[in-house]
Design an enzyme around this catalytic site. Structure first.
Site, PDB file in Angstrom:
ATOM      1  N   GLY A   1       0.805  -1.187   0.063  1.00 51.23           N
ATOM      2  CA  GLY A   1      -0.020   0.083  -0.041  1.00 51.23           C
ATOM      3  C   GLY A   1       0.919   1.060  -0.024  1.00 51.23           C
ATOM      4  O   GLY A   1       2.129   1.286  -0.639  1.00 51.23           O
ATOM      5  N   CYS A   2       0.449   2.224   0.808  1.00 51.13           N
ATOM      6  CA  CYS A   2       1.055   3.558   0.840  1.00 51.13           C
ATOM      7  C   CYS A   2       2.371   3.442   1.407  1.00 51.13           C
ATOM      8  O   CYS A   2       2.662   2.765   2.364  1.00 51.13           O
ATOM      9  CB  CYS A   2       0.277   4.456   1.486  1.00 51.13           C
ATOM     10  SG  CYS A   2       1.257   6.234   1.835  1.00 51.13           S
TER      11      CYS A   2
END
Length: 175
Positions: free
Chosen positions: A9-10
């Site tokens: 993800g981020c």
């Protein structure tokens, strides 16, 4: 020292977790897995470059094993959502292990299969396990983003809870 490149993800979240893990020498936010040479954040966010937001983790295998690094990786994000982590949607947020050698590949595949068989999550793990080719460090303002911008809403509502979850589950492995 050994390196592995991980996307969960981020990269702000991923870096904030791995920076706190004992045995990790460095955790650098960047991009991997795409076709564009020398990608920039705006390009990667468009989803057209094929890159994932990743963190290249350099660790001391005498202090922490690859198995332990990968346990942290899989337990600090949702590896069952394809191209998504929370509200972050797109191939740039995919769950991916970019292995640097065949031993890393075998260990990652074994752990993935064990976790899937254990039924920890209601859905199957979709994490890609693919050969590492190239890493491009993200722009300077992305490095140690959580430490520099912890009061921003995204950091408060997304990054901080992940870091707290990590600290709770892996308290014995904190720096």
């Amino acid at each position: 020292m050994e390196k592995i490149t991980l996307g969960s993800g981020c990269f702000w979240c991923t870096q904030a977790v791995f920076q706190r893990l004992r045995g990790v020498e460095s955790a650098v936010s960047g991009y991997s897995g795409g076709k564009t040479k020398e990608p920039f954040y705006r390009e990667v966010c468009s989803g057209t470059t094929g890159h994932a937001e990743v963190v290249q983790v350099t660790f001391n295998p005498e202090v922490i094993s690859l198995t332990e690094v990968l346990q942290v990786f899989w337990k600090t994000h949702d590896p069952t959502t394809l191209n998504r982590q929370g509200n972050d949607v797109g191939t740039q947020y995919r769950s991916v292990v970019f292995y640097h050698n065949e031993d890393q590949k075998a260990i990652a595949e074994d752990i993935k299969n064990e976790l899937d068989a254990a039924g920890i999550w209601p859905d199957s793990i979709v994490t890609e396990i693919t050969a590492f080719e190239k890493f491009w460090p993200a722009e300077d303002y992305h490095q140690e983003y959580f430490e520099s911008n912890g009061s921003q809403p995204y950091c408060q509502f997304v990054v901080a809870p992940k870091v707290e979850k990590f600290k709770k589950i892996f308290a014995d492995r904190l720096k």
